[in-house]
Every structure is written in C-alpha cells, then in structure tokens.
Design an enzyme around this catalytic site. Structure first.
Site, PDB file in Angstrom:
ATOM      1  N   ASN A   9      -9.124  -5.565  -0.644  1.00 11.33           N
ATOM      2  CA  ASN A   9      -9.599  -4.928  -1.867  1.00 11.33           C
ATOM      3  C   ASN A   9      -9.552  -5.957  -2.983  1.00 11.33           C
ATOM      4  O   ASN A   9      -8.487  -6.286  -3.498  1.00 11.33           O
ATOM      5  CB  ASN A   9      -8.717  -3.718  -2.214  1.00 11.33           C
ATOM      6  CG  ASN A   9      -9.165  -3.031  -3.492  1.00 11.33           C
ATOM      7  OD1 ASN A   9     -10.253  -3.272  -4.009  1.00 11.33           O
ATOM      8  ND2 ASN A   9      -8.318  -2.149  -4.008  1.00 11.33           N
ATOM      9  N   TRP A  10     -10.719  -6.503  -3.321  1.00 10.89           N
ATOM     10  CA  TRP A  10     -10.779  -7.576  -4.315  1.00 10.89           C
ATOM     11  C   TRP A  10     -10.569  -7.079  -5.740  1.00 10.89           C
ATOM     12  O   TRP A  10     -10.340  -7.880  -6.640  1.00 10.89           O
ATOM     13  CB  TRP A  10     -12.133  -8.281  -4.229  1.00 10.89           C
ATOM     14  CG  TRP A  10     -12.385  -9.022  -2.960  1.00 10.89           C
ATOM     15  CD1 TRP A  10     -11.578  -9.094  -1.852  1.00 10.89           C
ATOM     16  CD2 TRP A  10     -13.539  -9.808  -2.660  1.00 10.89           C
ATOM     17  NE1 TRP A  10     -12.155  -9.862  -0.882  1.00 10.89           N
ATOM     18  CE2 TRP A  10     -13.362 -10.324  -1.351  1.00 10.89           C
ATOM     19  CE3 TRP A  10     -14.702 -10.128  -3.355  1.00 10.89           C
ATOM     20  CZ2 TRP A  10     -14.312 -11.137  -0.744  1.00 10.89           C
ATOM     21  CZ3 TRP A  10     -15.646 -10.940  -2.752  1.00 10.89           C
ATOM     22  CH2 TRP A  10     -15.452 -11.443  -1.454  1.00 10.89           C
ATOM     23  N   LYS A  11     -10.727  -5.777  -5.961  1.00  8.27           N
ATOM     24  CA  LYS A  11     -10.622  -5.199  -7.301  1.00  8.27           C
ATOM     25  C   LYS A  11     -11.635  -5.888  -8.234  1.00  8.27           C
ATOM     26  O   LYS A  11     -12.727  -6.244  -7.790  1.00  8.27           O
ATOM     27  CB  LYS A  11      -9.179  -5.252  -7.800  1.00  8.27           C
ATOM     28  CG  LYS A  11      -8.208  -4.620  -6.779  1.00  8.27           C
ATOM     29  CD  LYS A  11      -6.795  -4.530  -7.265  1.00  8.27           C
ATOM     30  CE  LYS A  11      -5.920  -3.921  -6.179  1.00  8.27           C
ATOM     31  NZ  LYS A  11      -4.512  -3.741  -6.620  1.00  8.27           N
ATOM     32  N   HIS A  95      -7.532   5.298  -4.588  1.00 11.98           N
ATOM     33  CA  HIS A  95      -6.599   4.215  -4.895  1.00 11.98           C
ATOM     34  C   HIS A  95      -5.755   4.578  -6.117  1.00 11.98           C
ATOM     35  O   HIS A  95      -6.234   5.244  -7.035  1.00 11.98           O
ATOM     36  CB  HIS A  95      -7.369   2.919  -5.137  1.00 11.98           C
ATOM     37  CG  HIS A  95      -6.497   1.701  -5.142  1.00 11.98           C
ATOM     38  ND1 HIS A  95      -5.757   1.328  -6.244  1.00 11.98           N
ATOM     39  CD2 HIS A  95      -6.236   0.781  -4.176  1.00 11.98           C
ATOM     40  CE1 HIS A  95      -5.076   0.238  -5.952  1.00 11.98           C
ATOM     41  NE2 HIS A  95      -5.340  -0.127  -4.713  1.00 11.98           N
ATOM     42  N   GLU A  97      -4.886   2.996  -8.628  1.00 18.58           N
ATOM     43  CA  GLU A  97      -5.438   2.565  -9.911  1.00 18.58           C
ATOM     44  C   GLU A  97      -6.505   3.522 -10.409  1.00 18.58           C
ATOM     45  O   GLU A  97      -6.630   3.757 -11.620  1.00 18.58           O
ATOM     46  CB  GLU A  97      -5.975   1.140  -9.784  1.00 18.58           C
ATOM     47  CG  GLU A  97      -4.858   0.128  -9.603  1.00 18.58           C
ATOM     48  CD  GLU A  97      -5.287  -1.201  -9.017  1.00 18.58           C
ATOM     49  OE1 GLU A  97      -4.430  -2.061  -8.828  1.00 18.58           O
ATOM     50  OE2 GLU A  97      -6.502  -1.368  -8.732  1.00 18.58           O
ATOM     51  N   GLU A 167      -0.243   3.418   0.623  1.00 19.49           N
ATOM     52  CA  GLU A 167       0.090   2.378  -0.350  1.00 19.49           C
ATOM     53  C   GLU A 167       1.203   2.861  -1.271  1.00 19.49           C
ATOM     54  O   GLU A 167       0.936   3.566  -2.247  1.00 19.49           O
ATOM     55  CB  GLU A 167      -1.142   2.011  -1.180  1.00 19.49           C
ATOM     56  CG  GLU A 167      -2.259   1.369  -0.386  1.00 19.49           C
ATOM     57  CD  GLU A 167      -3.250   0.671  -1.309  1.00 19.49           C
ATOM     58  OE1 GLU A 167      -3.469  -0.531  -1.129  1.00 19.49           O
ATOM     59  OE2 GLU A 167      -3.778   1.328  -2.215  1.00 19.49           O
ATOM     60  N   GLY A 173       1.086  -4.997  -6.007  1.00 19.54           N
ATOM     61  CA  GLY A 173       1.044  -6.033  -7.033  1.00 19.54           C
ATOM     62  C   GLY A 173       2.385  -6.380  -7.639  1.00 19.54           C
ATOM     63  O   GLY A 173       2.455  -7.101  -8.634  1.00 19.54           O
ATOM     64  N   SER A 213       1.462  -5.389  -1.227  1.00 24.91           N
ATOM     65  CA  SER A 213       1.974  -6.758  -1.144  1.00 24.91           C
ATOM     66  C   SER A 213       2.029  -7.272   0.291  1.00 24.91           C
ATOM     67  O   SER A 213       3.012  -7.892   0.713  1.00 24.91           O
ATOM     68  CB  SER A 213       3.354  -6.861  -1.813  1.00 24.91           C
ATOM     69  OG  SER A 213       3.255  -6.558  -3.193  1.00 24.91           O
ATOM     70  N   GLY A 234      -4.457  -6.551  -1.119  1.00 24.09           N
ATOM     71  CA  GLY A 234      -4.923  -6.806  -2.474  1.00 24.09           C
ATOM     72  C   GLY A 234      -5.007  -8.282  -2.783  1.00 24.09           C
ATOM     73  O   GLY A 234      -5.923  -8.981  -2.364  1.00 24.09           O
ATOM     74  N   GLY A 235      -4.012  -8.812  -3.508  1.00 22.91           N
ATOM     75  CA  GLY A 235      -4.066 -10.184  -3.995  1.00 22.91           C
ATOM     76  C   GLY A 235      -4.291 -11.224  -2.916  1.00 22.91           C
ATOM     77  O   GLY A 235      -5.036 -12.192  -3.118  1.00 22.91           O
TER      78      GLY A 235
END
Length: 252
Positions: A9-11, A95, A97, A167, A173, A213, A234-235
C-alpha cells in the site's frame, strides 16, 4: 490454489515516474513470484501500473479506495466500475486511515464492498484495533464487530472473493509489530468467525494478511504462522529491495 499474498500500500507516495520504476525494479528482483503480489498505487498511476504488470504471472494492481455509488455528482471520486473497466483487480477498503481521516465506518465499508463485488473487483478489507483496545484486552471484541458489520451480510460466494487484512492500528507506521503469537491468535480468531458464518471450507481458503510494520527482518517469522497468509505492507513497499525481500519470504 495458494491463498498467500503480499500487497503493498503505497498511500500518497511516489510520482508516476517513481512508481513505474518501483514496479519494474520489484519485478526484476522477484521474477515470477511464488505468491500473489499486489501493488496498491495512487489513483493517478492505476492505468500505468496495470499496463506494467499485464501479462506477468502473479502480479496485480489494487486501488487504494473507491466511492460507494456507481456514478453521480461526486467530485474527485472513482467508482468500482471505472476501476474494473481498466483492468484493476483489487481495491483496498476499510483502512484505518480512511476510518480516521474520512470518518468511514463499517456500514459504509460494507456498501463499498458490495459495489466492488458487483463490478468484479476483489476487496482487500482492513480491520484492526487501536492501542487502548489492545491494552484493555478487547481486541477480539472490536475486530469481531468490524468483521461482522462489514462482511456478514455477504453470501459465501462473495466471501470467497474477499481478502482480509488484519492491521493493528498501534503497529501501523510506528515501528512496532505484533508478535508472531499476537498475529496468529487474531488471524485464527478471524478465520473462526468466517467458518462459523460461512462454513469451514470457505474459511480454509480465505486469505488473511497481516499489516503493521512488516519488514524483511520480521516477514519470515510472521508468515510462518499457520493462519497468516502474507502481508499488507506500507512503508517497506516503497523500497524495491525491501519489498522484494518480503515477497521472497513467503512460499506459494
């Protein structure tokens, strides 16, 4: 068929040029993967990304969101039908967010899931608890309610097209990661919920991902758990070497 998957998930990251390079670098490093690999790219890059993975075994593209209506005066929004028409296979829904920043609840997410399925998309449904819930020991109560509200109105044939991503919000994050035991316990709980509602066969074939993470140094440990079928990353998905290592940490 394998139920394993690694999705990134590049966001709101990467320019179109950067995104194209990232996909190409991951595919070069991984080759033909033993698991399904999904790139969740920004909306502006969806068609470009789809062209890059077309014809490559076990690669697919996900949208990061979609609107719950099929069309209308919804400035800036994208419908499920639009995504499906250009070949997008997956869409990330629920998600944390989107829940926090856009106020989405599971009734709305349920409607989005239904619209996605009607258009032939496969939803990646996200659920998970915040830190205070985990510390109070109420994580199963909260996650169970999320799963029930979002998914229980579907029928078994629809559930077979769903991917669930657990999640824990406290691990997204933050650099904190659920232990392999915490991840396994929640994944097993979710699978039992699906089995109780839709049957053991449906639950056994359901893909349940861990997100929070995920990194190369913990992927093997997490993915080795019997009910953890891969990750929503994610990251680490923004670095080709790291994401390729995570993909290669899972067998087919």
């Amino acid at each position: 068929m394998s139920r394993t998957m690694v999705a990134g998930n590049w966001k709101m990251n990467t320019s179109p040029a950067e995104g194209a390079r990232l996909i190409q670098e991951v595919m070069e490093k991984v080759g033909t993967p033993a698991t399904r690999v999904v790139f969740g790219v920004p909306a502006l890059q969806l068609m470009q990304a789809q062209e890059l993975v077309a014809g490559h075994t076990n690669y697919a593209i996900a949208a990061q969101n979609m609107h719950q209506e099929t069309s209308g005066a919804y400035t800036g929004e994208i419908s499920a039908g639009m995504l499906s028409e250009v070949g997008i296979e997956y869409v990330i829904l629920g998600h944390s967010e989107r829940r926090d920043y856009a106020g989405e609840d599971d009734d709305l997410i349920n409607l989005k899931i239904q619209r996605a399925l009607e258009a032939g998309l496969r939803p990646i449904y996200c659920c998970g608890e915040k830190l205070d819930i985990r510390e109070a020991g109420n994580q199963e109560l909260v996650v169970g309610k999320q799963v029930e509200q979002a998914l229980y109105s579907l029928d078994p044939e629809q559930i077979e097209k769903i991917v669930i991503a657990y999640e824990p919000v406290w691990a997204i994050g933050t650099g904190r990661t659920a232990s392999k035991e915490q991840a396994q316990d929640m994944h097993a709980y979710i699978r039992r919920m699906i089995a109780n509602q839709f049957g053991a066969d449906v639950a056994q074939n359901l893909t349940i991902l861990y997100g929070g993470s995920v990194k190369p140094n913990n992927a093997v440990e997490l993915f080795s758990q019997p009910d953890v079928d891969g990750g929503l990353v994610g990251g680490a998905s923004l670095d080709a070497e790291n994401f390729a290592a995570i993909v290669n940490a899972i067998g087919g």
